[in-house]
Write a protein that holds these residues in place. Structure first.
Motif, PDB file in Angstrom:
ATOM      1  N   UNK A 190       0.834  -1.208   0.000  1.00 39.06           N
ATOM      2  CA  UNK A 190       0.000   0.000   0.000  1.00 39.06           C
ATOM      3  C   UNK A 190       0.864   1.252   0.000  1.00 39.06           C
ATOM      4  N   UNK A 191       2.000   1.186   0.691  1.00 35.12           N
ATOM      5  CA  UNK A 191       2.958   2.296   0.672  1.00 35.12           C
ATOM      6  C   UNK A 191       3.489   2.481  -0.748  1.00 35.12           C
ATOM      7  N   UNK A 225      -3.931  -3.648  -6.838  1.00 37.66           N
ATOM      8  CA  UNK A 225      -4.227  -2.217  -6.882  1.00 37.66           C
ATOM      9  C   UNK A 225      -3.121  -1.439  -7.604  1.00 37.66           C
ATOM     10  N   UNK A 226      -1.872  -1.803  -7.337  1.00 36.25           N
ATOM     11  CA  UNK A 226      -0.746  -1.103  -7.963  1.00 36.25           C
ATOM     12  C   UNK A 226      -0.832  -1.199  -9.483  1.00 36.25           C
ATOM     13  N   UNK A 231      -4.089   3.572 -10.891  1.00 36.06           N
ATOM     14  CA  UNK A 231      -2.879   3.837 -10.107  1.00 36.06           C
ATOM     15  C   UNK A 231      -1.650   3.842 -11.007  1.00 36.06           C
ATOM     16  N   UNK A 232      -0.890   2.770 -11.073  1.00 35.05           N
ATOM     17  CA  UNK A 232       0.392   2.834 -11.774  1.00 35.05           C
ATOM     18  C   UNK A 232       0.518   1.809 -12.892  1.00 35.05           C
ATOM     19  N   UNK A 233      -0.613   1.254 -13.317  1.00 38.65           N
ATOM     20  CA  UNK A 233      -0.578   0.264 -14.381  1.00 38.65           C
ATOM     21  C   UNK A 233      -1.619   0.548 -15.443  1.00 38.65           C
ATOM     22  N   UNK A 237      -2.312  -4.697 -17.791  1.00 39.48           N
ATOM     23  CA  UNK A 237      -1.355  -5.175 -16.788  1.00 39.48           C
ATOM     24  C   UNK A 237      -2.065  -5.810 -15.599  1.00 39.48           C
ATOM     25  N   UNK A 238      -3.179  -5.219 -15.184  1.00 36.99           N
ATOM     26  CA  UNK A 238      -3.932  -5.771 -14.051  1.00 36.99           C
ATOM     27  C   UNK A 238      -4.520  -7.127 -14.411  1.00 36.99           C
TER      28      UNK A 238
END
Length: 372
Positions: A190-191, A225-226, A231-233, A237-238
């Motif tokens: 999460x960080x 989630x990332x 977010x970042x994908x 990718x997910x």
């Protein structure tokens, strides 16, 4: 011209409401709760809306008893004892760490403290002060900081970054106290999302988790989630991450349900075409999740998470009998996706439950035909 705009708005509204308002075969007609034809969830033994537990996805009586004791006495020792006796690599430890951290965070929000009052969650501060080498307390503190960042600050602000950097350091401290425990690294996922780790940094963190608990469902959900588009994908990718996890899932693992969570994370804001819920991508993800549920151990701590999401998708897909089968297992607890995204999780769950009951009865179902 104004009439034309009104007509267009009505057409769009009809598309949105059509799946739940049509009265043909296999469909549901919604009526008021006091109507003679209204379906009553209570007939199936379901819990009243005001009694639904929003804290957890499913029952964990040991955790509830300890939470009650800790919050009543403000003494952390029972929490430390429970975590010390919880398997390190299992899903249950991760869920209990989240629950203790969430309780402390919520206490602090409700009682920020003042001149004559101690702040809420004081027991966690005492825990860290009196037992600085306790691995459970260190993990709960790290997760508490993460929840505080998301709860009280806005991503991208200095305040958010400061709290997240503190959480990152706390994750490192917790990892040193329990080298084989994946939980500190799962918390750091999460960080990583909040601080926008590079993909190389994220992959290095992910490898540390795979070394310790390669089939950890909670870790995979946190990592998903990332990789999401928001977010970042990206969607691709997910989906790739989720499908790879499902493909390598060992027998009896709930990882086979990961694609359903990926689909949920990328649902369109408004679905104007009812056939979306019968599309190949949704149907395939539902089937994978159903297979995972049927194959999993009955006591798998993550089972309720999958069942709750299945309720959502099965209702939207008008698969009423299958939705009812999932409700039988999870009713009473609503602390899971998708309900927790609502300001009133119990009310959101109750709406879908009522739709499932109504659809089930509209197709000939009754309490007598529902197997438990």
């Amino acid at each position: 011209m104004e009439i034309l705009w009104v007509l267009m708005a009505l057409v769009l509204l009809g598309f949105v409401l059509l799946p739940f308002l049509r009265r043909g075969r296999g469909a549901v007609g919604l009526v008021s709760p006091d109507h003679p034809d209204a379906a009553d969830p209570a007939n199936y033994g379901f819990v009243r809306e005001e009694q639904l537990d929003i804290r957890m996805p499913g029952p964990d009586q040991d955790l509830l008893d300890v939470l009650d004791l800790v919050q009543r006495t403000q003494d952390y020792k029972a929490a430390a004892q429970l975590l010390a006796g919880t398997e390190t690599q299992g899903e249950l430890r991760w869920q209990r760490v989240q629950a203790f951290a969430g309780a402390a965070s919520l206490e602090l929000q409700q009682r920020p403290g003042g001149v004559s009052e101690a702040p809420g969650g004081q027991w966690l501060r005492v825990w860290r002060t009196e037992a600085p080498k306790d691995a459970g307390g260190a993990a709960v503190h790290a997760e508490f900081l993460v929840q505080q960042a998301w709860r009280t600050a806005t991503p991208g602000t200095d305040e958010f970054r400061i709290i997240m950097e503190e959480a990152k350091a706390a994750c490192g401290d917790a990892a040193l106290l329990a080298p084989g425990d994946p939980v500190p690294y799962i918390i750091e996922l999460s960080v990583a999302r909040g601080l926008a780790y590079s993909r190389q940094e994220f992959e290095q963190l992910w490898l540390k988790i795979l070394d310790r608990a390669p089939a950890h469902m909670g870790a995979h959900l946190a990592a998903l989630h990332y990789w999401c588009e928001k977010w970042h994908g990206s969607r691709e990718l997910a989906y790739s991450f989720a499908e790879a996890a499902a493909a390598r899932a060992p027998q009896g693992s709930l990882l086979a349900a990961m694609p359903l969570f990926a689909v949920f994370e990328h649902l369109p804001e408004v679905t104007l075409v009812s056939s979306f819920w019968q599309s190949e991508v949704v149907t395939k993800a539902i089937h994978g999740a159903l297979h995972a549920v049927h194959s999993a151990r009955p006591d798998d701590p993550m089972l309720a998470h999958v069942r709750h999401l299945l309720v959502f998708f099965l209702v939207r897909s008008e698969r009423w009998a299958e939705a009812m089968q999932q409700l039988v297992h999870v009713d009473g607890h609503v602390g899971a996706l998708p309900w927790t995204l609502s300001a009133d999780p119990a009310a959101e769950f109750a709406v879908y439950r009522a739709l499932a009951v109504a659809g089930y009865e509209a197709n000939g179902g009754s309490p007598a035909t529902l197997s438990h």
